[in-house]
Design an enzyme around this catalytic site. Structure first.
Site, PDB file in Angstrom:
ATOM      1  N   ARG A 299       0.865  -1.193   0.000  1.00 57.72           N
ATOM      2  CA  ARG A 299       0.000   0.000   0.000  1.00 57.72           C
ATOM      3  C   ARG A 299       0.899   1.240   0.000  1.00 57.72           C
ATOM      4  NH1 ARG A 299      -3.325  -3.429   3.824  1.00 57.72           N
ATOM      5  NH2 ARG A 299      -5.448  -3.447   2.987  1.00 57.72           N
ATOM      6  N   ARG A 335       1.090  -1.417  -5.392  1.00 63.22           N
ATOM      7  CA  ARG A 335      -0.187  -0.817  -5.753  1.00 63.22           C
ATOM      8  C   ARG A 335       0.021   0.691  -5.888  1.00 63.22           C
ATOM      9  NH1 ARG A 335      -5.288  -0.939  -1.843  1.00 63.22           N
ATOM     10  NH2 ARG A 335      -4.052   0.549  -0.649  1.00 63.22           N
ATOM     11  N   GLU A 434     -12.510  -4.039  -6.942  1.00 58.44           N
ATOM     12  CA  GLU A 434     -13.118  -3.668  -5.658  1.00 58.44           C
ATOM     13  C   GLU A 434     -14.384  -2.852  -5.831  1.00 58.44           C
ATOM     14  OE1 GLU A 434      -9.946  -1.899  -3.364  1.00 58.44           O
ATOM     15  OE2 GLU A 434      -9.179  -0.801  -5.064  1.00 58.44           O
ATOM     16  N   ASN A 457     -12.147  -5.713   0.946  1.00 57.72           N
ATOM     17  CA  ASN A 457     -12.461  -4.684   1.950  1.00 57.72           C
ATOM     18  C   ASN A 457     -13.365  -3.628   1.326  1.00 57.72           C
ATOM     19  OD1 ASN A 457     -10.603  -6.078   3.410  1.00 57.72           O
ATOM     20  ND2 ASN A 457      -8.973  -4.568   3.267  1.00 57.72           N
ATOM     21  N   ASP A 458     -13.001  -3.202   0.131  1.00 61.10           N
ATOM     22  CA  ASP A 458     -13.823  -2.199  -0.550  1.00 61.10           C
ATOM     23  C   ASP A 458     -14.993  -2.834  -1.286  1.00 61.10           C
ATOM     24  OD1 ASP A 458     -12.881   0.408   0.020  1.00 61.10           O
ATOM     25  OD2 ASP A 458     -11.019  -0.116  -1.008  1.00 61.10           O
ATOM     26  N   ARG A 468     -16.791   0.909   5.655  1.00 63.88           N
ATOM     27  CA  ARG A 468     -15.900  -0.055   6.325  1.00 63.88           C
ATOM     28  C   ARG A 468     -15.261   0.498   7.598  1.00 63.88           C
ATOM     29  NH1 ARG A 468     -10.869  -0.351   2.025  1.00 63.88           N
ATOM     30  NH2 ARG A 468      -9.572  -0.892   3.798  1.00 63.88           N
ATOM     31  N   CYS A 505      -6.741  -9.916  -1.926  1.00 65.52           N
ATOM     32  CA  CYS A 505      -5.882  -9.245  -0.945  1.00 65.52           C
ATOM     33  C   CYS A 505      -6.656  -8.499   0.139  1.00 65.52           C
ATOM     34  CB  CYS A 505      -4.902  -8.314  -1.643  1.00 65.52           C
ATOM     35  SG  CYS A 505      -5.700  -6.993  -2.551  1.00 65.52           S
TER      36      CYS A 505
HETATM   37  C1  PEP Z   1      -9.290  -3.867  -0.316  1.00 65.87           C
HETATM   38  O1  PEP Z   1     -10.032  -2.923  -0.580  1.00 65.87           O
HETATM   39  O2  PEP Z   1      -9.693  -5.028  -0.092  1.00 65.87           O
HETATM   40  C2  PEP Z   1      -7.827  -3.666  -0.211  1.00 65.87           C
HETATM   41  C3  PEP Z   1      -7.015  -4.672  -0.024  1.00 65.87           C
HETATM   42  O3  PEP Z   1      -7.361  -2.397  -0.292  1.00 65.87           O
HETATM   43  P1  PEP Z   1      -7.421  -1.353   0.929  1.00 65.87           P
HETATM   44  O4  PEP Z   1      -7.772  -2.109   2.169  1.00 65.87           O
HETATM   45  O5  PEP Z   1      -6.073  -0.729   1.001  1.00 65.87           O
HETATM   46  O6  PEP Z   1      -8.488  -0.396   0.471  1.00 65.87           O
HETATM   47 MG    MG Z   2      -9.305  -1.103  -1.390  1.00 61.62          MG
END
Ligand code: PEP
Ligand code: MG
Length: 594
Positions: A299, A335, A434, A457-458, A468, A505
């Site tokens: 990141r 990324r 995402e 996550n997104d 989130r 991820c």
């Molecule tokens: C996600 O969105 O799942 C991700 C891995 O990126 P971040 O948590 O940095 O938004």
């Molecule tokens: Mg993300």
């Protein structure tokens, strides 16, 4: 029975036992307010400036001892030092001493209130964070002026840090080696506290309501990062239970770590790659130590946060080359900047968006600021000459966006070629999936890139419509929602049909309940926080693909999360007897304890 049991969101697992130690209990409760006689004005002004100087000196000393793994937080201290040097705050406060004869602490309070009034109405995460920083800095100066400083010596060797909203800089000052756990009122899984606690492997809970009503300094606490609760003043019997449980948890963690360097291969011989998510280059040691086979998500935006000037290409290239070279021949997926939403940089910070998570974020932000983007692309390309480097673009919503990103990459390559600078012309380029839009057109996107990585996550946030970072709606944040699972499956199938690899991820990759389902889908690699790698590799080594596919088939027929949860738990009971006995014993203790 314990006095109280509070619950919160666990952001770092494990069990901590210690004494409550409040920091940053918002700010000084009874700020002295009086006026000074004209003849005392000069000495009051000197007191103000001396207090600023003392705090600056102390922060500079702290800064020198910030451990490498907390480098970003060191940068936050730099920001606080800059704020102390900036005459704006102290100058306005001095003005109030001179014009109204206010005592120094009160004058400073008025100067902070002025800034809050000027900026408070602006609905912008960056501005809000900076205002919090002004508050933190002012609190420290006022504490000097009033003698109400936190007595660091009073912190026991086993402190559980309690805070309304803990800033990383506060934590650094509080001697990380003495801290057993963290608990805060604010924050979600992605808050600074959560990220730091996870990288330091310290049990932590966020989103604990009414903390200050139920816990007092010096209370004996158990922070149960497994069950997501805090036990306040446990009984002798409860304490004994939790102590046993903590030892048990540590033994278990040590045991699974012993085999973490073995390959992630299912019982019937299918190979999956297990990679790590990192925020800081310094985390590579933890990646290798925990059996990570590479970095599946770096990141990169974290290196841009908490600083007033942007890093230039040289600074980035040096850092990226180091990372690529250290990890070589293992892969490192860089990324590109995922700024915006909850991560802002001061150079571009004056953005006022009503809904920043859906605003100018990630690739949108980069395409709007191509110079910033190209600087980073050039640095990543330069690193590609030193190792196994891939580039990944976040938040892609359509084909045009990835084509635009690729065209900037082509320009960066052409420039480097002209300049005679080495790079890997075959560096793979991938995208994060995402957004639900990207899921639905995954087959088109797959023709544009070399790989996909699913950012659950997104994806969960945008598909279920649940912020989130908001603990009020965290109950809706469900990785095992039938919609989430169907979307992941769509993406995996589209990638494989196009002949490209697909990774996952998001935090789902570190959830032992979800991993067999992902394997059943045929996911090629998982990327997760380094500390969770040994446990996930262990799960992978115990399953066989046939069972995973059968589980997936059953799960995809379910209409509710509840039903899926039941199937997943049945699967765990059948196939992971060690894990079951581990968690059952914790549960038994839990029942006995509460
Ligand atoms: C996600 O969105 O799942 C991700 C891995 O990126 P971040 O948590 O940095 O938004
Ligand atoms: Mg993300």
């Amino acid at each position: 029975m314990a006095d109280t049991v509070l619950s919160g969101i666990s952001v770092a697992t494990g069990i901590a036992i210690g004494k409550a130690f409040f920091v940053n209990r918002n700010h000084i409760a009874h700020l002295p307010r009086y006026t000074v006689a004209a003849k005392r004005v000069e000495s009051e002004v000197s007191l103000l400036h001396d207090a600023f100087a003392m705090v600056e000196e102390e922060l500079a000393a702290t800064r020198e001892h910030v451990p490498v793994e907390l480098k970003d937080y060191g940068l936050l201290i730099d920001t606080h030092i800059l704020m102390l040097k900036d005459p704006k705050l102290s100058g306005v406060a001095e003005g109030y001493i001179r014009s109204l004869g206010l005592n120094a602490a009160w004058a400073l309070e008025k100067a902070v209130s002025d800034q809050e009034a000027a900026f408070g109405a602006i609905d912008d995460e960056y501005i809000r964070e900076r205002m919090q920083d002004v508050r933190v800095v002012a609190d420290k100066v006022q504490a000097k002026l009033t003698g109400e400083e936190i007595d660091l010596e009073a912190m026991s060797g086993r402190a559980i840090i309690m805070a309304h909203d803990l800033t990383p800089a506060d934590t650094v000052e509080l001697q990380v080696d003495k801290i057993m756990g963290f608990v805060t009122v604010c924050g979600g899984k992605t808050s600074h506290t959560g990220i730091m606690a996870r990288s330091l492997a310290i049990p932590a809970l966020v989103g604990v309501d009414k903390l200050e009503d139920h816990v007092h300094d010096g209370d004996l606490l158990v922070v149960d990062g497994l069950a997501g609760k805090i036990v306040v003043n446990p009984t002798e019997a409860e304490l004994e239970d939790y102590s046993e449980r903590a030892v048990y948890f540590e033994e278990y963690t040590r045991k699974i770590k012993r085999r973490c360097q073995l390959p992630a291969e299912t019982f019937d011989g299918s190979r999956v790659q297990v990679l790590a998510n990192i925020e800081l280059v310094e985390e590579v040691a933890a990646v290798l130590d925990n059996g990570g086979e590479g970095v599946g998500l770096y990141r990169t935006e974290y290196a841009y946060l908490n600083r007033t000037e942007l890093p230039d290409e040289e600074e980035l290239a040096e850092k990226y080359i180091d990372l690529a070279a250290i990890m070589s021949p293992r892969k490192v997926v860089f990324r590109t900047l995922d700024l915006g939403a909850d991560k802002f940089i001061s150079a571009y910070g004056e953005l006022s968006e009503t809904n920043p998570a859906m605003g100018l974020r990630a690739i949108r932000f980069c395409l709007k600021h191509p110079q910033l983007f190209k600087t980073q692309l050039r640095a990543i390309l330069r690193a590609s000459a030193y190792g196994n480097v891939s580039l990944m673009v976040p938040m892609i919503s359509g084909v045009k966006e990835i084509r635009q990103a690729k065209s900037w990459l082509a320009q960066a390559k052409a420039e480097l070629r002209r300049e005679g600078v080495a790079y890997d012309p075959k560096m793979p380029i991938g995208i994060m999936i995402e957004l639900p839009a990207a899921v639905m057109i995954a087959e088109y996107l797959a023709n544009e890139v070399d790989f996909f990585s699913i950012g659950t996550n997104d994806l969960i946030q945008y598909s279920i419509g649940v912020d989130r970072t908001n603990h009020h709606v965290s109950y809706l944040y469900q990785p095992l929602h039938p919609a989430t699972l169907r979307m992941i499956k769509l993406v995996v199938d589209a990638a494989h049909q196009a002949g490209i690899e697909v990774s996952l991820c998001g935090e789902v990759a570190s959830d032992p309940c979800c991993v067999p389902i992902l394997l059943g889908m045929g996911i090629d690699s998982l990327s997760l926080t380094a500390q969770a790698i040994p446990g996930i590799k262990r799960i992978i080594r115990q399953v066989n693909m046939h069972d995973c596919r059968m589980l997936l088939k059953d799960v995809l027929e379910c209409r509710t999360v509840g039903r899926i949860n039941t199937l997943v738990m049945d699967n765990i009971f059948t196939h992971f007897p060690d894990e079951v006995s581990f968690f059952t014993s914790l549960l038994e203790n839990d029942e006995a304890g509460s």
